[in-house]
Design a protein around this motif. Structure first.
Motif, PDB file in Angstrom:
ATOM      1  N   MET A 256       0.710  -1.139   0.178  1.00 25.24           N
ATOM      2  CA  MET A 256      -0.073  -0.176   0.141  1.00 25.24           C
ATOM      3  C   MET A 256       0.815   1.428  -0.058  1.00 25.24           C
ATOM      4  O   MET A 256       0.462   2.181  -0.894  1.00 25.24           O
ATOM      5  N   PRO A 257       1.738   1.239   0.737  1.00 27.18           N
ATOM      6  CA  PRO A 257       2.753   2.566   0.654  1.00 27.18           C
ATOM      7  C   PRO A 257       3.335   2.848  -0.493  1.00 27.18           C
ATOM      8  O   PRO A 257       3.506   3.898  -0.981  1.00 27.18           O
ATOM      9  N   VAL A 258       3.877   1.904  -1.126  1.00 25.06           N
ATOM     10  CA  VAL A 258       4.201   2.003  -2.369  1.00 25.06           C
ATOM     11  C   VAL A 258       3.139   2.579  -3.518  1.00 25.06           C
ATOM     12  O   VAL A 258       3.398   3.297  -4.384  1.00 25.06           O
ATOM     13  N   ALA A 259       2.014   1.925  -3.559  1.00 24.09           N
ATOM     14  CA  ALA A 259       1.079   2.310  -4.407  1.00 24.09           C
ATOM     15  C   ALA A 259       0.805   3.722  -4.116  1.00 24.09           C
ATOM     16  O   ALA A 259       0.480   4.613  -4.951  1.00 24.09           O
ATOM     17  N   LYS A 260       0.589   4.052  -2.929  1.00 29.17           N
ATOM     18  CA  LYS A 260       0.374   5.444  -2.363  1.00 29.17           C
ATOM     19  C   LYS A 260       1.206   6.403  -2.789  1.00 29.17           C
ATOM     20  O   LYS A 260       0.868   7.375  -3.647  1.00 29.17           O
ATOM     21  N   GLU A 261       2.435   6.116  -3.091  1.00 28.93           N
ATOM     22  CA  GLU A 261       3.572   7.001  -3.593  1.00 28.93           C
ATOM     23  C   GLU A 261       3.513   7.028  -5.098  1.00 28.93           C
ATOM     24  O   GLU A 261       3.654   8.210  -5.656  1.00 28.93           O
ATOM     25  N   VAL A 262       3.385   5.876  -5.613  1.00 29.86           N
ATOM     26  CA  VAL A 262       3.255   5.978  -7.131  1.00 29.86           C
ATOM     27  C   VAL A 262       2.115   6.776  -7.601  1.00 29.86           C
ATOM     28  O   VAL A 262       2.056   7.610  -8.530  1.00 29.86           O
ATOM     29  N   PHE A 263       0.731   6.726  -6.825  1.00 32.95           N
ATOM     30  CA  PHE A 263      -0.305   7.402  -7.014  1.00 32.95           C
ATOM     31  C   PHE A 263       0.075   8.969  -7.023  1.00 32.95           C
ATOM     32  O   PHE A 263      -0.342   9.690  -7.890  1.00 32.95           O
ATOM     33  N   ALA A 264       0.704   9.382  -5.859  1.00 30.46           N
ATOM     34  CA  ALA A 264       0.947  10.797  -5.596  1.00 30.46           C
ATOM     35  C   ALA A 264       1.639  11.190  -6.703  1.00 30.46           C
ATOM     36  O   ALA A 264       1.649  12.460  -7.175  1.00 30.46           O
ATOM     37  N   ASN A 265       2.775  10.400  -6.863  1.00 30.10           N
ATOM     38  CA  ASN A 265       3.759  11.033  -7.991  1.00 30.10           C
ATOM     39  C   ASN A 265       3.153  11.341  -9.271  1.00 30.10           C
ATOM     40  O   ASN A 265       3.693  12.409  -9.901  1.00 30.10           O
ATOM     41  N   ARG A 266       2.075  10.486  -9.660  1.00 31.59           N
ATOM     42  CA  ARG A 266       1.591  10.747 -10.813  1.00 31.59           C
ATOM     43  C   ARG A 266       0.358  11.876 -10.889  1.00 31.59           C
ATOM     44  O   ARG A 266       0.276  12.169 -11.963  1.00 31.59           O
TER      45      ARG A 266
END
Lengths: 268, 268, 268
Positions: A256-266
């Motif tokens: 989840m933290p990885v997905a959160k960061e990917v979503f935020a960066n995009r």
């Protein structure tokens, strides 16, 4: 189990939820049904753990599989990828049948295990082939339905590949030139360009495999690639919720933290 | 698949590569051959995924297994260790036969599963024993060929062991004295000193197991120990490339930064 | 193998240790015996790896299982949880029998696989059910002995749950609302409140599963919860030493720093 937000609503929630599930299943646009899902449930579960049986039939089959965040076809493909990754070959025949019922083609499943051979290890893919063969035979899927060894490849994004290769060569050329070379030649100039599994689906099974294998540290590149290839954020979130059941909650909470960061960066 | 550097060279590269592989196999100093490798490939792979079959026979068997970075005997041992670690017992009989054909002795394989019992869990080793027993019986490997429970042990490096033990005792004595004690008594004063698997090979299967299990965070100590015990940097790099196929690309890419750091620190 | 502190004491230590083990086994308060443990050891181990056989019978069965840090009943439950998590279904029948002999009830084992379905993935639990069913049948454990789908739940600590839910909602609501919702509704408002496995045991199998799966990054919350639920630090340390054998040394060494930090924070 409770599917409402408070425990006092429990019995009511369950009754309405079962009815809702039945309706949802009737309305599904794929050919997979509650009957198809039930075939993946060994009967011993009911004998040994009636509560688990209820969680599976009411919660997992009745609710999760019908959530709108991800199509049933994608759920079947993601589940198949997770089972292959986890080495659950003994149960894979039923999930092969389920995926075919849900609209995944024999060619796509064949490409999926070929892809996962590289991404989760050879033995998982060969064990999967052993589980799939009788299902393919029963369905009449033959060599004519399956991708050959040397199809015309999809066009390469040369600039992106050059950047990737330069980064890997510069970082790891002195560690293992073999890894660097095989990665380019076999994966990025070949496997990823094979046409019989769409790049979006190829990324989908890759990310599902990484989550199921407990490798969130490798997920940033592939989740971005999946979304570049057309996976929506809603679908990615739906995949995470789906995989909580098939890969286990902790695997998903580490992703989840990885997905959160990917979503935020995009989103920037 | 492409094994040349550009996609236009593909067909030519494949043809020459197959010829080169045939020559390489003829020139190998072990008794393992392409025939031996083929025995590890379930026939269902060709039925369900012809492309995967081609990747395995041309790429993995024809090219990777013959790369000069690591001997075929070491490749067979590393592959066996990875399969044991991943719990792929159903396919392990064929890899046992392959390892024996490649020059690994029954005594060494026996020590390998004993070692991996500690390093990847009891169940993996007992499942391996079940897969190996019929192969040993067919080959006539009997108790006389296998290490006993109490051989004369190799000499201990007392100073290094004192340093290791002091570090572990001081760090973890108040967490689990049992872990600290068993680690010293059963592993470092006993298992690692057993003579029927060379320390270099013992380290090799340990590192292979750590990579296959996805535990790069435990690899620094053991890769250094492997190189202290005689594993070369070229061999370590060859092992990483080999394991990409048997443990999956992401496992290896998570191990690469650790290997890079170990290599760099040893070069200073 | 050596079980004394120095190698010269080896033979003496082994002889006295076996005698001590025999006495310890006679004095155990459960019904599990050395005979029960031996049933979990495939006979092929003795054929293929006599040294491994000696490590298991003398070291693991004779010493580790009888260490006072953790009861034999808890060891059987922890071992069962680790085997389920690792997908070692082929060996699980014997460990089911062992757990029942050691005083774990059929209801508790049933709840354990239901719990681990969520915490280590569906397929592990359904494979476990298949391995358990014949043992339950042989022991006469029937539906009347097993928890139903909708028991009266244990009281909820609403304040703690509100805090947990708010944290998860705020952190991950925009990543996957499905994960957030299922986590609350199915896990914390339902599964964790089911009465047929004590909260302390539920936490015990959760932590054992996290260690066996190689997810120390998820352990802080659950080890604290286990100790809030009554697990002592001595028992936690004993579990770590026990799991070194069943999950492998590296899994435990990656969990040790987390345990150390949890213990230290609770001591303040």
């Amino acid at each position: 189990m409770s599917l409402g937000n408070t425990r006092t609503q429990k019995d009511f929630a369950r009754k309405t939820q079962i009815a809702a599930s039945a309706i949802a299943l009737m309305g599904t646009t794929t050919t997979a049904t509650a009957q198809d899902l039930t075939q993946t449930l060994p009967q011993e579960v009911g004998t040994v753990a009636p509560a688990l049986m209820a969680y599976i039939t009411d919660g997992l089959f009745g609710t999760v599989w019908n959530a709108e965040t991800l199509s049933m076809r994608d759920r079947a493909l993601v589940t198949f990828a997770a089972m292959v990754t986890r080495g659950e070959g003994a149960q894979l025949g039923e999930f092969t049948a389920l995926a075919l019922d849900a609209g995944v083609t024999p060619a796509e499943l064949s490409e999926t295990i070929t892809h996962l051979a590289f991404y989760t290890g050879w033995g998982n893919a060969t064990a999967a082939a052993q589980a799939m063969a009788p299902v393919y035979a029963a369905r009449g899927a033959s060599a004519d339905d399956l991708p050959g060894a040397s199809p015309d490849l999809l066009p390469l994004n040369q600039k992106a590949e050059d950047a990737r290769q330069n980064m890997v060569q510069n970082t790891y050329g002195d560690v293992s030139q073999g890894v660097v070379d095989y990665t380019q030649e076999m994966l990025f100039l070949d496997l990823w360009l094979r046409p019989d599994l769409a790049p979006r689906d190829r990324s989908l099974v890759t990310v599902a495999g990484l989550i199921a294998a407990g490798q969130p540290e490798q997920m940033t590149f592939h989740l971005n690639r999946a979304m570049d290839n057309g996976l929506t954020q809603t679908e990615a979130g739906g995949m995470l919720a789906h995989l909580a059941f098939y890969a286990g909650w902790p695997r998903v909470f580490s992703a989840m933290p990885v997905a959160k960061e990917v979503f935020a960066n995009r989103a920037q």
